[in-house]
Write a protein that holds these residues in place. Structure first.
Motif, PDB file in Angstrom:
ATOM      1  N   LYS A  85      -2.986  -4.128  -6.871  1.00 30.68           N
ATOM      2  CA  LYS A  85      -1.919  -5.109  -6.977  1.00 30.68           C
ATOM      3  C   LYS A  85      -0.535  -4.479  -6.843  1.00 30.68           C
ATOM      4  O   LYS A  85       0.357  -5.058  -6.217  1.00 30.68           O
ATOM      5  N   THR A  86      -0.363  -3.307  -7.439  1.00 31.17           N
ATOM      6  CA  THR A  86       0.956  -2.657  -7.341  1.00 31.17           C
ATOM      7  C   THR A  86       1.216  -2.162  -5.930  1.00 31.17           C
ATOM      8  O   THR A  86       2.361  -2.216  -5.442  1.00 31.17           O
ATOM      9  N   ILE A  87       0.167  -1.693  -5.257  1.00 32.18           N
ATOM     10  CA  ILE A  87       0.353  -1.255  -3.867  1.00 32.18           C
ATOM     11  C   ILE A  87       0.744  -2.435  -2.989  1.00 32.18           C
ATOM     12  O   ILE A  87       1.624  -2.328  -2.117  1.00 32.18           O
ATOM     13  N   GLU A  88       0.105  -3.566  -3.206  1.00 29.88           N
ATOM     14  CA  GLU A  88       0.477  -4.773  -2.450  1.00 29.88           C
ATOM     15  C   GLU A  88       1.933  -5.131  -2.689  1.00 29.88           C
ATOM     16  O   GLU A  88       2.653  -5.524  -1.766  1.00 29.88           O
ATOM     17  N   LEU A  89       2.388  -4.976  -3.935  1.00 35.83           N
ATOM     18  CA  LEU A  89       3.779  -5.262  -4.254  1.00 35.83           C
ATOM     19  C   LEU A  89       4.710  -4.287  -3.542  1.00 35.83           C
ATOM     20  O   LEU A  89       5.732  -4.692  -2.968  1.00 35.83           O
ATOM     21  N   PHE A  90       4.363  -2.990  -3.561  1.00 29.94           N
ATOM     22  CA  PHE A  90       5.212  -1.986  -2.912  1.00 29.94           C
ATOM     23  C   PHE A  90       5.283  -2.219  -1.410  1.00 29.94           C
ATOM     24  O   PHE A  90       6.326  -1.977  -0.780  1.00 29.94           O
ATOM     25  N   LYS A  91       4.197  -2.680  -0.844  1.00 32.21           N
ATOM     26  CA  LYS A  91       4.202  -2.943   0.594  1.00 32.21           C
ATOM     27  C   LYS A  91       5.176  -4.071   0.945  1.00 32.21           C
ATOM     28  O   LYS A  91       5.796  -4.072   2.015  1.00 32.21           O
ATOM     29  N   GLU A  92       5.322  -5.040  -0.005  1.00 30.01           N
ATOM     30  CA  GLU A  92       6.291  -6.111   0.205  1.00 30.01           C
ATOM     31  C   GLU A  92       7.715  -5.563   0.260  1.00 30.01           C
ATOM     32  O   GLU A  92       8.577  -6.115   0.938  1.00 30.01           O
ATOM     33  N   PHE A  93       7.953  -4.437  -0.478  1.00 28.82           N
ATOM     34  CA  PHE A  93       9.287  -3.807  -0.484  1.00 28.82           C
ATOM     35  C   PHE A  93       9.400  -2.691   0.551  1.00 28.82           C
ATOM     36  O   PHE A  93      10.391  -1.972   0.577  1.00 28.82           O
ATOM     37  N   ASN A  94       8.361  -2.563   1.375  1.00 32.46           N
ATOM     38  CA  ASN A  94       8.355  -1.533   2.415  1.00 32.46           C
ATOM     39  C   ASN A  94       8.481  -0.119   1.817  1.00 32.46           C
ATOM     40  O   ASN A  94       9.197   0.731   2.335  1.00 32.46           O
ATOM     41  N   ILE A  95       7.761   0.088   0.728  1.00 35.96           N
ATOM     42  CA  ILE A  95       7.771   1.385   0.056  1.00 35.96           C
ATOM     43  C   ILE A  95       6.491   2.140   0.414  1.00 35.96           C
ATOM     44  O   ILE A  95       5.383   1.596   0.297  1.00 35.96           O
ATOM     45  N   ARG A  96       6.641   3.393   0.848  1.00 35.76           N
ATOM     46  CA  ARG A  96       5.497   4.217   1.226  1.00 35.76           C
ATOM     47  C   ARG A  96       4.715   4.609  -0.030  1.00 35.76           C
ATOM     48  O   ARG A  96       5.281   4.947  -1.065  1.00 35.76           O
ATOM     49  N   VAL A  97       3.360   4.595   0.061  1.00 36.43           N
ATOM     50  CA  VAL A  97       2.485   4.897  -1.076  1.00 36.43           C
ATOM     51  C   VAL A  97       1.753   6.214  -0.829  1.00 36.43           C
ATOM     52  O   VAL A  97       1.119   6.390   0.224  1.00 36.43           O
ATOM     53  N   VAL A  98       1.848   7.127  -1.825  1.00 34.49           N
ATOM     54  CA  VAL A  98       1.194   8.440  -1.743  1.00 34.49           C
ATOM     55  C   VAL A  98       0.337   8.607  -2.994  1.00 34.49           C
ATOM     56  O   VAL A  98       0.725   8.209  -4.090  1.00 34.49           O
ATOM     57  N   VAL A  99      -0.867   9.194  -2.812  1.00 34.13           N
ATOM     58  CA  VAL A  99      -1.706   9.541  -3.966  1.00 34.13           C
ATOM     59  C   VAL A  99      -1.908  11.054  -3.959  1.00 34.13           C
ATOM     60  O   VAL A  99      -2.100  11.656  -2.893  1.00 34.13           O
ATOM     61  N   GLU A 100      -1.867  11.641  -5.154  1.00 30.03           N
ATOM     62  CA  GLU A 100      -2.081  13.085  -5.272  1.00 30.03           C
ATOM     63  C   GLU A 100      -3.268  13.349  -6.194  1.00 30.03           C
ATOM     64  O   GLU A 100      -3.681  12.485  -6.968  1.00 30.03           O
ATOM     65  N   GLY A 101      -3.793  14.566  -6.102  1.00 35.89           N
ATOM     66  CA  GLY A 101      -4.921  14.926  -6.966  1.00 35.89           C
ATOM     67  C   GLY A 101      -6.252  14.477  -6.430  1.00 35.89           C
ATOM     68  O   GLY A 101      -7.225  14.343  -7.196  1.00 35.89           O
ATOM     69  N   VAL A 102      -6.349  14.240  -5.104  1.00 38.22           N
ATOM     70  CA  VAL A 102      -7.628  13.851  -4.505  1.00 38.22           C
ATOM     71  C   VAL A 102      -8.488  15.100  -4.372  1.00 38.22           C
ATOM     72  O   VAL A 102      -8.134  16.035  -3.659  1.00 38.22           O
ATOM     73  N   GLU A 103      -9.642  15.104  -5.046  1.00 38.73           N
ATOM     74  CA  GLU A 103     -10.488  16.290  -5.061  1.00 38.73           C
ATOM     75  C   GLU A 103     -11.916  16.015  -4.588  1.00 38.73           C
ATOM     76  O   GLU A 103     -12.659  16.949  -4.291  1.00 38.73           O
ATOM     77  N   GLU A 104     -12.334  14.734  -4.505  1.00 39.91           N
ATOM     78  CA  GLU A 104     -13.705  14.399  -4.135  1.00 39.91           C
ATOM     79  C   GLU A 104     -13.717  13.330  -3.037  1.00 39.91           C
ATOM     80  O   GLU A 104     -12.847  12.457  -2.992  1.00 39.91           O
ATOM     81  N   LYS A 105     -14.751  13.394  -2.203  1.00 36.80           N
ATOM     82  CA  LYS A 105     -14.889  12.429  -1.110  1.00 36.80           C
ATOM     83  C   LYS A 105     -15.147  11.027  -1.649  1.00 36.80           C
ATOM     84  O   LYS A 105     -14.741  10.029  -1.035  1.00 36.80           O
ATOM     85  N   GLU A 106     -15.827  10.952  -2.794  1.00 39.60           N
ATOM     86  CA  GLU A 106     -16.097   9.656  -3.388  1.00 39.60           C
ATOM     87  C   GLU A 106     -14.801   8.930  -3.746  1.00 39.60           C
ATOM     88  O   GLU A 106     -14.706   7.696  -3.627  1.00 39.60           O
ATOM     89  N   GLN A 107     -13.812   9.696  -4.153  1.00 36.49           N
ATOM     90  CA  GLN A 107     -12.514   9.098  -4.470  1.00 36.49           C
ATOM     91  C   GLN A 107     -11.884   8.523  -3.206  1.00 36.49           C
ATOM     92  O   GLN A 107     -11.279   7.434  -3.233  1.00 36.49           O
ATOM     93  N   MET A 108     -12.037   9.243  -2.089  1.00 33.41           N
ATOM     94  CA  MET A 108     -11.500   8.747  -0.824  1.00 33.41           C
ATOM     95  C   MET A 108     -12.188   7.449  -0.413  1.00 33.41           C
ATOM     96  O   MET A 108     -11.555   6.506   0.089  1.00 33.41           O
ATOM     97  N   GLU A 109     -13.497   7.381  -0.635  1.00 25.90           N
ATOM     98  CA  GLU A 109     -14.246   6.180  -0.279  1.00 25.90           C
ATOM     99  C   GLU A 109     -13.766   4.984  -1.089  1.00 25.90           C
ATOM    100  O   GLU A 109     -13.645   3.864  -0.573  1.00 25.90           O
ATOM    101  N   MET A 110     -13.475   5.201  -2.384  1.00 26.88           N
ATOM    102  CA  MET A 110     -13.010   4.130  -3.258  1.00 26.88           C
ATOM    103  C   MET A 110     -11.634   3.625  -2.848  1.00 26.88           C
ATOM    104  O   MET A 110     -11.311   2.447  -3.027  1.00 26.88           O
ATOM    105  N   MET A 111     -10.815   4.497  -2.264  1.00 23.16           N
ATOM    106  CA  MET A 111      -9.417   4.138  -1.982  1.00 23.16           C
ATOM    107  C   MET A 111      -9.179   3.703  -0.537  1.00 23.16           C
ATOM    108  O   MET A 111      -8.046   3.374  -0.173  1.00 23.16           O
ATOM    109  N   LYS A 112     -10.239   3.697   0.302  1.00 22.53           N
ATOM    110  CA  LYS A 112     -10.017   3.466   1.731  1.00 22.53           C
ATOM    111  C   LYS A 112      -9.488   2.068   2.036  1.00 22.53           C
ATOM    112  O   LYS A 112      -8.861   1.852   3.088  1.00 22.53           O
TER     113      LYS A 112
END
Length: 654
Positions: free
Chosen positions: A596-623
């Motif tokens: 929900k917060t990412i959707e809100l940031f996209k409305e404001f044209n704000i770039r979204v970055v995530v840090e601390g990605v260490e596992e492929k499963e996390q990437m699958e959850m966030m795709k």
């Protein structure tokens, strides 16, 4: 018979002259006037004249009686001897009034005059009035001496004085009678009395100096008592606090060094005592301290020893080595203080304690210096605890040592410019590197120090300003010279203090011009808490940097003072979610918040970055979350910019 009379007169002359000299010197000692050396020189001069005159008498006897065979009458011999004595006395008066015997020309002339008088006296006869003059002179000298002893110096119990007076009177009487009657008998009588005179003089001095010694001893005893009293006063001044009237820090150090057993030591502080001083004034603040000291001594006098450290701080020696007992004592103190009233106000206290072992006391005379630091640390920790009590232990001590060592390493790195810049890539959805985050590293000779420990300590110690400036210079230099940064952004972490620091904006502007930095590819990362610090100044700084073309990113989003309203007050270009979200991405609520917060940031044209990605499963959850950039160990660990290969930069890892 004549020879006997001559030597009697000679002996009487020598003794009376000597007595007069000693009495004269005694008067000088009693009066304590002038220089003793001057008096001794005068007496030495007179004695020299006496020796000269005595030699003349002997030569006269030899010359008249032996060589010429002339026998003078007994009376003539006596008168002549008395005349010689008178010459000696006259010479004594003359020389006593000068500084020394042969110091001036006039003294030599006086000596010659006395010699001429002596030589001319050989043919003289019946000059009896000199006889009486000698008696009068002796009487005057002894009388003057007695007057000063009796009336001026109040010496009335000295037996020797009475010997002197009786002997002098008897001698004068004998000299007078020797003129009218048998000279040999009275001369013998006078000689005997002279022994009493000398004995009296000797007894006088024994009694006098014995009395003086006793007086001096009494004075010394009195002085000793005065010194003891002064020492007590001085100790009170040295070891007592002049404001509160209890033992001070010096007394504390003395008592610690004299202890033979281990014990707990405490540092008691008053919460916000400066506020009481501002509210009531320093005089009333001191009254609070006095009341507090009285209560502590009254309630716990048998279990603690209380000392004033400084300001509102009290040092306490607990008469116990048991932690539970010390805790109970503090709770009792705390309860008593909270129930009481101090100048109409309620106060709260906190206590830091430290267990001081006997080995620490014996190890060094400066144990108190280290002890103060440990107590101060314990008190600071106690201030933040719910119980207002903190027991400083060996683990704390080692931790403090590590912190102090790390601080020195940071200071040396700042001074020697030993910091290094590592970079961690940020990947887009095509798994290509489009940006880097600049990260600080410090090598201590064996390993790289934990970066978060460096940053946390630097922020606490106010060292972030020089560190941030060095980081900016290092990154700008790499950014403008390294080919790997072409068409890629770089992010730099900026501490909250830097945004409001005077001169920081000018520094950044100068370095941009110096290294010809393309600011459109430059990102400043700030934390959420920064937005709540001096909002107006922070807003002006962010607008200034955005005016230079620099993008603004919110780092560690969701873990600080999260307030979406702040996004309406500041122009934000990028949001970086904290690693905590990534670690819990499999939690439905966490996932939903991010969605929900990412959707809100996209409305404001704000770039979204995530840090601390260490596992492929996390990437699958966030795709499906529409994230723009990914950063973490799954892709690359932070490394020197030279260590990246083409495979790293083009997503070969995946």
């Amino acid at each position: 018979m004549i020879i006997i009379l001559e030597f009697q007169h000679l002996l009487i002359t020598a003794i009376i002259t000597s007595v007069c000299f000693y009495i004269y010197l005694s008067l000088h000692i009693l009066d304590n006037t002038g220089s003793a050396s001057v008096y001794i020189n005068k007496i030495t001069g007179v004695a020299t004249v006496a020796i000269f005159v005595t030699a003349s008498i002997v030569l006269k006897g030899i010359f008249l009686n032996v060589f010429l065979g002339i026998n003078n009458s007994q009376k003539e011999q006596s008168v002549f001897s008395i005349f010689i004595l008178t010459c000696v006395i006259v010479a004594a008066f003359i020389l006593i009034n000068n500084k020394s015997l042969f110091y001036y020309y006039n003294d030599r002339m006086r000596l010659i005059s006395v010699s001429i008088i002596t030589i001319l006296s050989f043919p003289l006869k019946y000059i009896s009035f000199f006889y009486y003059i000698s008696s009068i002179f002796l009487s005057i000298v002894v009388g003057t001496f007695g007057y000063k002893c009796f009336y001026k110096y109040k010496i009335k119990k000295n037996v020797g004085l009475y010997f002197l007076f009786i002997s002098t009177c008897s001698i004068v009487l004998g000299i007078i009678l020797s003129y009218f009657f048998e000279a040999l008998f009275f001369n013998t009588f006078v000689l005997a009395l002279l022994m009493f005179l000398l004995l009296g003089f000797f007894i006088f001095y024994i009694s006098f100096f014995h009395g003086e010694l006793r007086n001096r001893i009494n004075e010394l005893i009195k002085q000793e008592e005065v010194i003891k009293d002064k020492n007590k006063e001085l100790k009170k001044i040295i070891y007592t606090d002049d404001v509160i009237g209890i033992p001070n820090r010096i007394a504390f150090e003395r008592d610690i060094l004299m202890r033979e057993e281990s014990c707990y030591i405490g540092l008691l502080n008053i919460h916000d005592f400066m506020g009481y001083n501002k509210l009531l004034g320093f005089d009333r603040g001191n009254e609070i301290l006095i009341e507090l000291a009285e209560i502590l001594n009254k309630e716990c006098s048998e279990r603690i020893s209380l000392y004033r450290y400084y300001s509102d701080k009290f040092l306490i020696i607990f008469n116990s080595s048991n932690n539970e007992e010390v805790t109970d004592i503090f709770k009792n103190i705390q309860s008593t203080i909270e129930d009481g009233s101090f100048s109409g106000l309620k106060i709260r206290v906190y206590l830091g304690i430290y267990f001081l072992s006997k080995q620490e006391i014996l190890a060094t005379e400066n144990c108190c210096i280290n002890l103060y630091g440990e107590l101060e640390t314990a008190a600071l920790m106690a201030k933040t605890t719910k119980s207002s009590l903190y027991n400083y232990n060996s683990n704390d001590h080692e931790r403090e040592k590590d912190v102090a060592l790390l601080e020195q390493k940071i200071l040396n790195a700042i001074s020697m410019k030993q910091f290094e810049m590592f970079y961690q890539p940020q990947y887009d959805n095509n798994f290509k590197v489009v940006a880097f985050e600049a990260l600080l590293r410090l090598w201590d000779g064996e390993k790289y120090l934990p970066p978060m420990e460096i940053i946390d300590l630097a922020e606490r110690k106010g060292l972030m300003e020089p560190i941030t400036r060095q980081i900016i210079e290092y990154v700008f230099k790499d950014f403008s010279t390294k080919k790997v940064f072409e068409n890629r952004r770089v992010s730099i972490n900026i501490s909250p203090d830097q945004l409001v620091e005077e001169g920081f904006k000018e520094f950044v502007t100068d370095k941009i011009q110096e290294y010809s930095v393309d600011t459109s590819r430059l990102v400043f990362e700030i934390t959420e808490t920064t937005l709540f610090n001096d909002i107006e100044t922070t807003s002006r700084s962010l607008n200034f940097f955005r005016g230079l073309g620099i993008r603004i990113s919110i780092d560690d989003f969701g873990t600080g003072y999260s307030s979406l309203f702040r996004f309406t007050e500041h122009e934000i270009d990028e949001v970086k979610y904290d690693k905590l979200f990534i670690d819990n991405i499999n939690n439905h609520k966490t996932y939903l918040i991010m969605q929900k917060t990412i959707e809100l940031f996209k409305e404001f044209n704000i770039r979204v970055v995530v840090e601390g990605v260490e596992e492929k499963e996390q990437m699958e959850m966030m795709k499906d979350l529409k994230i723009d950039l990914y950063q973490g160990f799954l892709f690359n660990k932070p490394s020197r910019i030279e260590d990246f290969s083409d495979i790293d930069l083009n997503g070969g890892v995946l």
